[in-house]
Design an enzyme around this catalytic site. Structure first.
Site, PDB file in Angstrom:
ATOM      1  N   LYS A 206       0.830  -1.199   0.000  1.00 52.70           N
ATOM      2  CA  LYS A 206       0.000   0.000   0.000  1.00 52.70           C
ATOM      3  C   LYS A 206       0.868   1.254   0.000  1.00 52.70           C
ATOM      4  O   LYS A 206       0.543   2.249  -0.654  1.00 52.70           O
ATOM      5  CB  LYS A 206      -0.937  -0.019   1.204  1.00 52.70           C
ATOM      6  CG  LYS A 206      -2.002  -1.125   1.066  1.00 52.70           C
ATOM      7  CD  LYS A 206      -2.660  -1.442   2.393  1.00 52.70           C
ATOM      8  CE  LYS A 206      -3.716  -2.539   2.238  1.00 52.70           C
ATOM      9  NZ  LYS A 206      -4.144  -3.064   3.559  1.00 52.70           N
ATOM     10  N   GLY A 303     -13.182  -4.661   4.781  1.00 54.79           N
ATOM     11  CA  GLY A 303     -14.592  -5.000   4.949  1.00 54.79           C
ATOM     12  C   GLY A 303     -15.312  -4.903   3.621  1.00 54.79           C
ATOM     13  O   GLY A 303     -14.943  -4.110   2.763  1.00 54.79           O
TER      14      GLY A 303
END
Lengths: 430, 430
Positions: A206, A303
């Site tokens: 990331k 999520g």
């Protein structure tokens, strides 16, 4: 002008299901926002017969990826299948056939992002990847648009929810690492094999994506200094607290005239730093811009629905571009050469925790090692140690280079054993 | 395609000077990003002879606004002059002559935003206003794009740096309100006349802008329930702390099927809430979306360069649209009718601080007033009071409607005098 936008969805796992759900639930809102309906026309699944969580028409499912990639009626391909090689190939094929692409795949973007963005530019197609970093937080967009006018000089992120959850539990509930990891797994935050999280590799990917964008350059995975959670020793979290810090797994990158440095490691973060109060599975990215000063974005890092929110925001952006016929007009070419800073010009304060034999002269021997390396010390504190005849010493340095830090650690061999060592970010030392 | 983009700058005050500075310093970056140079061609100033902080060519200055508005060679008008009527008129004229407009003017956008955005749509021009709310924080963009796919159900903001600075000083350094305000003024955070800050009007304007956008509806300034800092009484901050809360001036808006409620007031905010640790002059906006869950943006709410960063990001967005010839293609029409919730369906927990005569039966008289209004109490605590023969009582309610809260306060007349009362947001009661 188009009177409908058709989507091919590659993958119906956690994120794909969320994407389908949001697109269906918000159909009216989207129609209002865009003026045309947006419809999922084809969905790649692994197994035709598996019962689907979504209420999609069963006719849209296929197990043959080529049926989607070769379908010229599809406008946007949404890649949420995961993996590297297959996903990369699919993105390439989609772009080459003139389709817009939205991906949530950090692995592909960290490894092949530069190549794929160039391909998108060449094919005049959009390639959006908001969901690849920090789930529901619109960080890519903020770096591309919101802070477009600023020069970013540093960027720090809590970009792995699993490790942040574990560290929060260890700090606030005094859980052991093992128990905290078990709970993270139980709650679905950690994978069955959590190694890419706890070793820092996930966060490093990331940081590659964020740093490349923030500094308009090509950062590679190899450029990231990575230390995992296994570096953390018993008592280190309490030690951090004692001096006014919180132990956090932080991705950190900085840029100045000499180049860029990127790392992912557990650090001592000053309690007053905005990232220090980011707890549990939450993610946050802290940005320092020359003009704007400090800003931070905070939110869910993973999520189904949060990540899908980012995917669908990208879909909307691609739709808008389709309707205006301006896809692929962002220039992604890096503005700056890739210059990675050498060890001897990366400055930081450090925490060293050492075990020495409790004998006359050991402190003077120790401090002479620091002074030989011109590593100036802010404080030396003796910690009541466990073993008889041994003493534990905590040394906090002033700003020194990473090279000095490494040289000191090397020179300590024979005099002290290093229990643990961390970089310090932020101000306070209580 | 255009080979240059020309800007007319209305105003060279704090923000205007910052805009000029960023555009000049980042000239190369912008040229790289856009492919064409962006140049300030005309600047409206009040006084020709005043020495300028910027290094702009003196020939660009004019004291005649029409010289700028009538100049057909200008592509983008940047309104940073402030005030309401003159600024509104200038924005209208600019849009009507087909120019793109960027404004930092919250007063105009709160009062005339709906009207001006409709005009921009009709004229097919861009009207961007990122800098009008929360200075350097890209919140407008996040609501428009980053969370475009989500349904926002609540939004809370610390959107006034002055009052947040004052409350932080009062809490952390136990300063008096007067001393904290004096320091805010000294540091340039508060205006000479701070009333629009401390009375909550400034924050209310920002909440109008944010809520209209978040819920795709027309919220008016009159719709906002506003209570200023003068409501805060001696001892209230300590009281908040005692129960696990922090006193914050918070703009809050919520939406459900029954409608929208918007308020700006000092509230008891749970310490665990992400907004509770936003200190000093910083701003932050907390958003709850159905899909994304909770996210927060944090950063500088004011200041020359932070605000200018947002203005220049808007300029870049307008430039991109100009180069693609797609200005004014965002539909700004509100999707939903404006429905403001009545008092009896706005639910919250409340804190009531009362002074009563310390006599037999007073507590039962009090609690019967609450029970008559079906206002269920979570706790009743006696506070050691100052005056002899009097007692101070703290009552914390469970969720009650604002109507119940108001009815209770009214019914208390004659039995108790209300020292202060606040809405409670978040969870904990210690």
């Amino acid at each position: 002008m188009k009177n409908e936008i058709s989507i091919g969805l590659l993958g119906l796992g956690t994120v794909g299901t969320g994407v389908a759900k949001i697109l269906q639930q918000h159909q009216q809102d989207l129609h209002h926002k865009l003026g045309v309906p947006v419809t999922i026309k084809k969905v790649l699944v692994r197994n035709h017969n598996k019962e689907r969580l979504s209420s999609l028409d069963p006719n849209v499912f296929t197990t043959d990826i080529q049926e989607i990639l070769n379908d010229s009626s599809l406008d946007i391909i949404v890649e949420v299948m995961g993996g590297i090689d297959g996903a990369k190939k699919a993105i390439e094929e989609a772009l080459k056939s003139g389709k817009q692409v939205v991906t949530a795949n950090k692995d592909v973007m960290a490894e092949y992002g530069h190549e794929l963005l160039k391909l998108a530019d060449a094919e005049k197609c959009d390639l959006f990847y908001e969901a690849s970093v920090a789930g529901g937080i619109p960080i890519i967009r903020t770096l591309e648009d919101g802070l477009a006018s600023d020069r970013i000089s540093s960027l720090m992120g809590i970009v792995n929810g699993t490790t942040n959850f574990i560290l929060t539990k260890m700090k606030k509930e005094k859980m052991s690492y093992e128990d905290a990891l078990a709970e993270a797994t139980k709650l679905g935050y950690a994978e069955a094999d959590p190694s890419s999280d706890v070793d820092g590799v996930d966060a490093a990917r990331k940081m590659v994506i964020l740093s490349s964008l923030a500094y308009s350059t090509e950062v590679h995975l190899d450029d990231v200094l990575v230390r995992g959670m296994k570096e953390i020793q018993d008592g280190d979290l309490e030690m951090a607290e004692k001096f006014g810090y919180t132990m956090k797994m932080v991705g950190s990158s900085k840029k100045d005239e000499e180049g860029i440095e990127v790392s992912v490691e557990p650090i001592f973060l000053a309690n007053s730093h905005p990232l220090a109060s980011v707890n549990n599975e939450f993610n946050a990215v802290y940005i320092y811009g020359d003009a704007v000063g400090e800003t931070m974005l905070y939110g869910p890092g993973a999520g189904s629905l949060p990540t899908a929110t980012s995917v669908v925001s990208d879909i909307i952006a691609a739709c808008r571009n389709l309707l205006m016929e301006v896809n692929g007009k962002r220039m992604h070419s890096a503005q700056h050469e890739r210059v990675i800073k050498p060890e001897n010009s990366r400055y930081s304060k450090y925490f060293h925790r050492l075990l020495v034999n409790d004998e006359v002269g050991v402190l003077s021997k120790l401090t002479s090692i620091y002074s030989k390396n011109s590593a100036s010390l802010q404080s030396v504190i003796q910690n009541p140690a466990g073993q008889e005849g041994q003493a534990e010493l905590i040394l906090l340095t002033h700003q020194i280079s990473r090279q000095q830090h490494l040289d000191v650690l090397k020179d300590l061999e024979g005099t002290a054993s290093v229990i643990s060592h961390y970089r310090i970010e932020g101000e306070e030392t209580a």
